[in-house]
Motif scaffolding. Structure first.
Motif, PDB file in Angstrom:
ATOM      1  N   GLY A  35       0.730  -1.216  -0.139  1.00  0.00           N
ATOM      2  CA  GLY A  35       0.140  -0.018   0.005  1.00  0.00           C
ATOM      3  C   GLY A  35       0.928   1.243   0.111  1.00  0.00           C
ATOM      4  N   TYR A  36       0.491   2.298   0.965  1.00  0.00           N
ATOM      5  CA  TYR A  36       1.221   3.474   0.879  1.00  0.00           C
ATOM      6  C   TYR A  36       2.340   3.467   1.940  1.00  0.00           C
ATOM      7  CZ  TYR A  36      -3.409   5.212  -0.969  1.00  0.00           C
ATOM      8  OH  TYR A  36      -4.513   5.382  -1.706  1.00  0.00           O
ATOM      9  N   THR A  37       2.682   2.345   2.438  1.00  0.00           N
ATOM     10  CA  THR A  37       3.415   2.438   3.874  1.00  0.00           C
ATOM     11  C   THR A  37       4.896   2.634   3.389  1.00  0.00           C
ATOM     12  OG1 THR A  37       3.700  -0.001   3.516  1.00  0.00           O
ATOM     13  CG2 THR A  37       1.891   0.902   5.383  1.00  0.00           C
ATOM     14  N   ASP A 167      -6.335   8.449  -0.570  1.00  0.00           N
ATOM     15  CA  ASP A 167      -6.436   8.889   0.815  1.00  0.00           C
ATOM     16  C   ASP A 167      -5.355   9.552   0.889  1.00  0.00           C
ATOM     17  OD1 ASP A 167      -6.589   9.216   3.403  1.00  0.00           O
ATOM     18  OD2 ASP A 167      -7.586   7.142   3.848  1.00  0.00           O
ATOM     19  N   GLN A 169      -4.729  11.427   3.736  1.00  0.00           N
ATOM     20  CA  GLN A 169      -4.139  11.217   5.120  1.00  0.00           C
ATOM     21  C   GLN A 169      -2.926  10.068   5.155  1.00  0.00           C
ATOM     22  OE1 GLN A 169      -7.211  10.789   7.880  1.00  0.00           O
ATOM     23  NE2 GLN A 169      -5.873  10.368   9.537  1.00  0.00           N
ATOM     24  N   GLN A 170      -3.587   8.988   4.391  1.00  0.00           N
ATOM     25  CA  GLN A 170      -2.570   7.624   4.337  1.00  0.00           C
ATOM     26  C   GLN A 170      -1.278   7.878   3.438  1.00  0.00           C
ATOM     27  OE1 GLN A 170      -2.925   4.716   6.352  1.00  0.00           O
ATOM     28  NE2 GLN A 170      -4.801   5.874   7.088  1.00  0.00           N
ATOM     29  N   VAL A 171      -1.421   8.777   2.405  1.00  0.00           N
ATOM     30  CA  VAL A 171      -0.438   9.068   1.823  1.00  0.00           C
ATOM     31  C   VAL A 171       0.617   9.735   2.526  1.00  0.00           C
ATOM     32  CG1 VAL A 171       0.315  10.510  -0.457  1.00  0.00           C
ATOM     33  CG2 VAL A 171      -1.565   9.047  -0.622  1.00  0.00           C
ATOM     34  N   LYS A 173       0.751   9.829   5.713  1.00  0.00           N
ATOM     35  CA  LYS A 173       1.554   8.914   6.853  1.00  0.00           C
ATOM     36  C   LYS A 173       2.527   7.940   6.444  1.00  0.00           C
ATOM     37  CE  LYS A 173      -0.021   5.349   9.949  1.00  0.00           C
ATOM     38  NZ  LYS A 173      -1.020   4.447  10.666  1.00  0.00           N
ATOM     39  N   GLY A 174       2.490   7.714   4.916  1.00  0.00           N
ATOM     40  CA  GLY A 174       3.380   6.588   4.215  1.00  0.00           C
ATOM     41  C   GLY A 174       4.563   7.544   3.922  1.00  0.00           C
ATOM     42  N   GLU A 248      -5.717  -2.811  -3.779  1.00  0.00           N
ATOM     43  CA  GLU A 248      -5.824  -2.767  -2.447  1.00  0.00           C
ATOM     44  C   GLU A 248      -6.740  -3.937  -1.801  1.00  0.00           C
ATOM     45  OE1 GLU A 248      -8.087   0.483   0.641  1.00  0.00           O
ATOM     46  OE2 GLU A 248      -8.359   0.726  -1.472  1.00  0.00           O
TER      47      GLU A 248
END
Length: 402
Positions: A35-37, A167, A169-171, A173-174, A248
């Motif tokens: 994912g974005y991690t 997303d 916010q997740q982007v 965060k990653g 996803e």
């Protein structure tokens, strides 16, 4: 302003070199698996690339030397001369041979093999095109045309990423909260290897010293470097984001062109597989030319040869690398595995070349008052230590010790 923009060149070539089959494949596999991690790994790679390539371009503009030239000068009366020469040449040859296999394999990834032979005939065609262009030396016009095609592929991924509404916010965060596990270490090294390409450090200094003869051009050369690498990094992030959204929750194992094409269906529909196929062909052919070219220049510089691509000595460098690329690409491994391996190999070689570069740009005899300051050395040291740590972690993970 537009006249100045026409002077852009070496930085764009560096960006085009790392936006190839390896970037698309590695970023897609990473996005699908995590994912974005691991976006932070792309951000780290962009920052590392800017700092390392700035040192390279500064060497070319200020000292009018390539990295190989500088290494030869610094070790010519030293015990370390032969070990350094052997280490750099072997690192460049091994790294570029692996990279070349990824380039050639990636170039034909979208075109099936309709014959019963192990080698897809298109592999030989791509290798032949690269051979003829390198043999003649008349590759610049074609390289510019391919650069346009690679840019178009990047724009399509950027538009697709926007249309898929990630997303954010997740982007973020990653991007800014690093995470690393045993399963993702190789992917991180691959991301670094596909962005901070060791041979680009040689290629950038060599092209910069030809492009800019005046030290007053250093500011513009730096701007060229920063803008080009930022653009390439944004495209890499877009590819990873598109893959993260497209796959996803599926933990998709990407193995062929059809898997990669699924990402672009929201924008291109049924045309997505054709676009990926020809995009990979353009990117692969371009990189299949630049990898042997950079290895030739690096070898010529460090050995003090005349830097003429038509010379027999340089041909004895790039021809074996091209042939090794064909050989490794025909061993029967999954194409995506070969491409990912080439990126990991580059990631593992990066600390070696980076250490040499930092050593060079701290020499006042070569760069006068343009040597690294404390902060540049600190940041460069951090980049190198992180690269070494990630490389060791990936090796230990592969051996089952971590």
């Amino acid at each position: 302003m537009f006249r100045k923009l026409k002077e852009l060149g070496p930085g764009i070539l560096v960006a085009a070199a790392f936006i190839g089959p390896g970037t698309v494949t590695t970023a897609s596999i990473t996005g699908a698996a995590t994912g974005y991690t691991l976006l932070w790994a792309v951000l780290f790679s962009i920052i590392a690339t800017i700092f390392l390539q700035e040192m390279s371009v500064r060497l070319g503009v200020v000292a009018n030397l390539g990295v190989g030239d500088a290494l030869r000068k610094k070790t010519q009366h030293s015990f370390w001369r032969i070990p350094v020469i052997l280490l750099v040449i072997s690192a460049i040859v091994i790294g570029n041979a692996a990279y070349e296999a990824g380039n050639i394999t990636g170039a034909v990834l979208g075109f099936p093999n309709f014959f019963s032979s192990t080698i897809n005939p298109l592999v030989l065609i791509v290798a032949s095109v690269a051979f003829l262009l390198l043999f003649s030396g008349k590759y610049k016009l074609i390289e510019k045309a391919i650069l346009v095609l690679v840019s178009i592929m990047g724009i399509v991924f950027l538009i697709t990423a926007i249309l898929l509404k990630p997303d954010f916010q997740q982007v973020f965060k990653g991007l800014f909260i690093p995470s690393l596990s045993e399963d993702t270490a190789l992917l991180v090294v691959g991301i670094i290897g596909t962005t901070v390409v060791p041979y680009n450090l040689f290629l950038h200094a060599s092209t910069a010293k030809e492009k800019w003869k005046d030290r007053k051009s250093l500011a513009f050369a730096r701007l060229d470097t920063i803008l080009s690498i930022l653009l390439g990094g944004i495209i890499t992030m877009a590819i990873l984001i598109v893959s993260a959204i497209a796959f996803e929750g599926q933990a998709k194992n990407i193995t062929d062109i059809n898997d990669l094409a699924l990402q672009l269906e929201p924008l291109l529909g049924n045309w997505s597989s054709y676009f990926i196929a020809f995009g990979f062909l353009a990117a692969g052919v371009s990189s299949a030319i630049t990898a042997p070219l950079a290895a030739s220049y690096a070898t010529a510089e460090i050995l003090g040869w005349k830097q003429d691509l038509k010379s027999k000595k340089l041909r004895l460098v790039w021809i074996p690398i091209l042939l090794l690329g064909v050989f490794f690409s025909s061993l029967g491994y999954k194409p995506t595995s070969i491409i990912l391996f080439s990126q990991v190999a580059n990631g593992l070689l990066l600390p070696i070349i980076a250490l040499f570069l930092v050593w060079i740009v701290n020499d006042k005899n070569l760069l006068k008052n343009h040597v690294n300051n404390f902060w540049l050395n600190l940041i460069s040291g951090i980049v190198i230590l992180i690269s070494i740590g990630l490389g060791l972690k990936s090796i230990l993970s592969a051996l089952g010790y971590f």
